[in-house]
Scaffold this motif. Structure first.
Motif, PDB file in Angstrom:
ATOM      1  N   SER A  36       0.826  -1.215   0.000  1.00 17.32           N
ATOM      2  CA  SER A  36       0.000   0.000   0.000  1.00 17.32           C
ATOM      3  C   SER A  36       0.861   1.266   0.000  1.00 17.32           C
ATOM      4  O   SER A  36       0.451   2.294  -0.540  1.00 17.32           O
ATOM      5  N   THR A  37       2.049   1.191   0.577  1.00 13.11           N
ATOM      6  CA  THR A  37       2.966   2.332   0.559  1.00 13.11           C
ATOM      7  C   THR A  37       3.357   2.656  -0.880  1.00 13.11           C
ATOM      8  O   THR A  37       3.352   3.822  -1.285  1.00 13.11           O
ATOM      9  N   ILE A  38       3.677   1.633  -1.627  1.00 10.76           N
ATOM     10  CA  ILE A  38       4.082   1.814  -3.027  1.00 10.76           C
ATOM     11  C   ILE A  38       2.903   2.323  -3.845  1.00 10.76           C
ATOM     12  O   ILE A  38       3.035   3.254  -4.646  1.00 10.76           O
ATOM     13  N   SER A  39       1.741   1.747  -3.618  1.00 13.48           N
ATOM     14  CA  SER A  39       0.547   2.157  -4.349  1.00 13.48           C
ATOM     15  C   SER A  39       0.207   3.624  -4.077  1.00 13.48           C
ATOM     16  O   SER A  39      -0.049   4.396  -5.013  1.00 13.48           O
ATOM     17  N   ARG A  40       0.241   4.019  -2.810  1.00  7.93           N
ATOM     18  CA  ARG A  40      -0.056   5.412  -2.463  1.00  7.93           C
ATOM     19  C   ARG A  40       0.977   6.360  -3.056  1.00  7.93           C
ATOM     20  O   ARG A  40       0.638   7.444  -3.535  1.00  7.93           O
ATOM     21  N   GLU A  41       2.234   5.947  -3.019  1.00 11.08           N
ATOM     22  CA  GLU A  41       3.307   6.778  -3.573  1.00 11.08           C
ATOM     23  C   GLU A  41       3.071   7.035  -5.060  1.00 11.08           C
ATOM     24  O   GLU A  41       3.175   8.169  -5.527  1.00 11.08           O
ATOM     25  N   ILE A  42       2.734   6.004  -5.785  1.00 11.06           N
ATOM     26  CA  ILE A  42       2.521   6.141  -7.231  1.00 11.06           C
ATOM     27  C   ILE A  42       1.293   7.001  -7.509  1.00 11.06           C
ATOM     28  O   ILE A  42       1.328   7.895  -8.355  1.00 11.06           O
ATOM     29  N   GLN A  50      -0.005  10.714 -17.031  1.00  8.62           N
ATOM     30  CA  GLN A  50       1.436  10.536 -17.202  1.00  8.62           C
ATOM     31  C   GLN A  50       1.914   9.425 -16.276  1.00  8.62           C
ATOM     32  O   GLN A  50       1.352   9.217 -15.210  1.00  8.62           O
ATOM     33  N   ALA A  51       2.963   8.771 -16.682  1.00  6.57           N
ATOM     34  CA  ALA A  51       3.562   7.731 -15.850  1.00  6.57           C
ATOM     35  C   ALA A  51       4.293   8.371 -14.669  1.00  6.57           C
ATOM     36  O   ALA A  51       4.638   9.546 -14.691  1.00  6.57           O
ATOM     37  N   TYR A  52       4.525   7.572 -13.649  1.00  3.47           N
ATOM     38  CA  TYR A  52       5.263   8.008 -12.459  1.00  3.47           C
ATOM     39  C   TYR A  52       6.653   8.463 -12.856  1.00  3.47           C
ATOM     40  O   TYR A  52       7.363   7.768 -13.593  1.00  3.47           O
ATOM     41  N   GLN A  53       7.050   9.631 -12.383  1.00  6.13           N
ATOM     42  CA  GLN A  53       8.379  10.186 -12.637  1.00  6.13           C
ATOM     43  C   GLN A  53       9.043  10.472 -11.297  1.00  6.13           C
ATOM     44  O   GLN A  53       8.500  11.212 -10.473  1.00  6.13           O
TER      45      GLN A  53
END
Length: 84
Positions: A36-42, A50-53
């Protein structure tokens, strides 16, 4: 609750791993973070359509931290009233 913010290095790792085709769960395992940390970050640091930068993510995180305010100090006169 104790937690660590994602570092600049971790944000760049997320970017590279996304480019390599890894999914959020795989990225979380590789970075030893909760999925969930990764998901929230993205979600939080991706611009619409736009893609994550990583560079943008670092900039946005710094802005949020600067503007958070974390509450204003309570004046001593107010504290005295509360204590009464």
């Amino acid at each position: 609750m104790y937690y660590n913010h994602l570092s600049r290095k971790e944000r760049y790792q997320i970017f590279v791993l996304l480019q390599a085709g890894k999914n959020k769960k795989e990225i979380a395992q590789l970075l030893n973070r909760h999925p969930s940390t990764i998901s929230r970050e993205i979600e939080r640091n991706s611009k619409p359509n736009q893609a994550y930068q990583a560079h943008d993510a670092v900039t946005l995180a710094k802005k949020r931290r600067k503007n958070s305010g974390n509450g204003k100090p309570i004046e001593s006169s107010v504290w005295r009233q509360v204590e009464k």
